[in-house]
Every structure is written in structure tokens, then in C-alpha cells.
Design an enzyme around this catalytic site. Structure first.
Site, PDB file in Angstrom:
ATOM      1  N   TYR A 159      -6.582  -4.666  -4.608  1.00 22.74           N
ATOM      2  CA  TYR A 159      -5.314  -4.636  -5.323  1.00 22.74           C
ATOM      3  C   TYR A 159      -4.655  -5.996  -5.408  1.00 22.74           C
ATOM      4  O   TYR A 159      -4.749  -6.809  -4.520  1.00 22.74           O
ATOM      5  CB  TYR A 159      -4.351  -3.595  -4.776  1.00 22.74           C
ATOM      6  CG  TYR A 159      -4.079  -3.576  -3.299  1.00 22.74           C
ATOM      7  CD1 TYR A 159      -2.858  -3.998  -2.786  1.00 22.74           C
ATOM      8  CD2 TYR A 159      -5.026  -3.083  -2.407  1.00 22.74           C
ATOM      9  CE1 TYR A 159      -2.581  -3.943  -1.439  1.00 22.74           C
ATOM     10  CE2 TYR A 159      -4.750  -3.026  -1.059  1.00 22.74           C
ATOM     11  CZ  TYR A 159      -3.529  -3.452  -0.572  1.00 22.74           C
ATOM     12  OH  TYR A 159      -3.266  -3.400   0.765  1.00 22.74           O
TER      13      TYR A 159
ATOM     14  N   HIS B 295       2.975   3.623   1.441  1.00 27.07           N
ATOM     15  CA  HIS B 295       3.650   2.418   1.910  1.00 27.07           C
ATOM     16  C   HIS B 295       4.298   1.706   0.731  1.00 27.07           C
ATOM     17  O   HIS B 295       3.870   1.848  -0.408  1.00 27.07           O
ATOM     18  CB  HIS B 295       2.655   1.457   2.563  1.00 27.07           C
ATOM     19  CG  HIS B 295       2.020   1.999   3.790  1.00 27.07           C
ATOM     20  ND1 HIS B 295       1.810   1.241   4.908  1.00 27.07           N
ATOM     21  CD2 HIS B 295       1.562   3.228   4.100  1.00 27.07           C
ATOM     22  CE1 HIS B 295       1.241   1.975   5.843  1.00 27.07           C
ATOM     23  NE2 HIS B 295       1.069   3.186   5.363  1.00 27.07           N
TER      24      HIS B 295
ATOM     25  N   ASP C  16       0.641   5.482  10.529  1.00 23.87           N
ATOM     26  CA  ASP C  16       0.976   6.404   9.440  1.00 23.87           C
ATOM     27  C   ASP C  16       1.380   7.782   9.950  1.00 23.87           C
ATOM     28  O   ASP C  16       2.101   8.508   9.254  1.00 23.87           O
ATOM     29  CB  ASP C  16      -0.187   6.531   8.456  1.00 23.87           C
ATOM     30  CG  ASP C  16      -0.312   5.328   7.538  1.00 23.87           C
ATOM     31  OD1 ASP C  16       0.546   4.426   7.612  1.00 23.87           O
ATOM     32  OD2 ASP C  16      -1.272   5.290   6.748  1.00 23.87           O
TER      33      ASP C  16
END
Length: 182
Positions: free
Chosen positions: A132, A62, A170
Site C-alpha cells: 500500500y 486501523h 488488535d
């Protein structure tokens, strides 16, 4: 903090300096001044994200495009993942190439992924907590992605096909060749 090159321009492995003794350990996971002085790159993180996944999950490829593109600094808080970054910057000498790095709570390695890269990971341990930092806020309309099994990228996710857990979203992503220029 030790900086290691990955072979993809500006995509870097960061190894923090660990201080450990009988009580446990301490490390500075990020220091902007040190990062900028060692890499020459500037980054101002504005959003932190965390996910939890089980073995076999592939959170695939992504990115945000245009004015919402994001640089990321990723690490694993518990467990182990195969982290993958793909250079999707048209005109880059490493366009279409990827790097795969094992990140774990044990090795404490981090991967700095610059803007213009696709990012994904596969969970190699029973479970994994993934963290993250992003240098830009999320914008749903700017999302783009590429199939985890795109034949031109040929990524080995280290998960047997029958054990792969992939979201419906996905599974319907486009090919790398069809990425937008925006």
C-alpha cells in the site's frame, strides 16, 4: 485505468489496464494525472508499505488521525485478501458503513481509501503479500483502531472464528462508538 465506485464517498476500486501476451503482462499500477482527472481527487503518495501474512490473519481496522491522517492505495502482490474500508468521517452520509472487496494477485484490483477511513484486511489464501501507498507519513501517536469484530460494523471477514489469527494489539482495540473526533 478504470475507476469503480464502492458506495462510500471517495472510496474507489481501481482496475488497471492490463497488457498481456505470451511473454507475461504489464500494467501501470498508478498514474497520478489519470487518477486526478478521472476522480477529481488529489493525492500525493509519500510512503510505501508491504506486509506478508498467512491464511486467517486479520489485520484489522486501523487509521491515523488528525494531521497524520492517511489516504491509501492498496493492492495484493501475491495471494488473495478481503480488504475492508470503514467510513469513520463524522458527518459523512456513509459514516459507519463499510465496503469489503476481494483483492488478489490474479484480479489486480486496487482500493483507494480516503483519509478518515479505517482499514483492515483478512488473508483468504495460504499466504498473501500486501502493498500500500500512503499520502502521509506514519506517526505512532496518531494511531487509532477499532475491534475487528465490532458488533455495530458487523463485518464478515470470511474466516471461520477458529481460524482467525489476530494480534494482541488488535484484540484490545476499542469499539467504533468510542472513536476519537481528533
Amino acid at each position: 485505468m478504470e475507476i469503480q465506485e464502492t458506495g462510500l464517498k471517495d472510496c474507489l476500486i481501481i482496475k488497471p489496464r492490463l497488457f498481456d501476451d505470451s511473454r507475461g503482462y504489464f500494467f501501470e499500477s498508478f498514474n497520478q494525472n489519470v487518477f486526478e482527472s478521472k476522480t477529481g481527487l488529489s493525492c500525493n503518495f509519500v510512503q510505501d508499505n508491504q506486509s506478508f501474512s498467512s491464511y486467517g490473519v486479520i489485520r484489522a481496522l486501523h487509521a491515523q488521525k488528525g494531521e497524520y491522517a492517511q489516504a491509501k492505495l492498496v493492492r495484493v502482490l501475491s495471494g488473495k485478501v478481503l480488504d475492508v474500508a470503514v467510513d469513520a468521517r463524522k458527518g459523512s452520509p456513509t459514516y459507519g458503513q463499510h465496503v469489503a472487496v476481494e483483492l488478489s494477485a490474479e484480479n489486480k484490483l486496487q482500493l483507494y481509501i480516503p483519509r478518515g477511513f479505517l482499514h483492515g484486511f483478512a488473508v483468504l489464501s495460504e499466504t498473501a503479500e500486501f502493498f500500500y501507498k500512503c499520502d502521509n507519513s506514519y506517526n505512532k501517536e496518531s494511531e487509532q483502531g477499532v475491534m475487528y469484530n465490532d458488533p455495530t460494523l458487523n463485518i464478515n471477514w470470511l474466516i471461520p472464528q477458529e481460524k482467525q489469527l489476530i494480534s494482541d494489539k488488535d484484540l484490545i482495540l476499542n469499539s467504533f462508538a468510542s472513536l476519537s473526533d481528533e
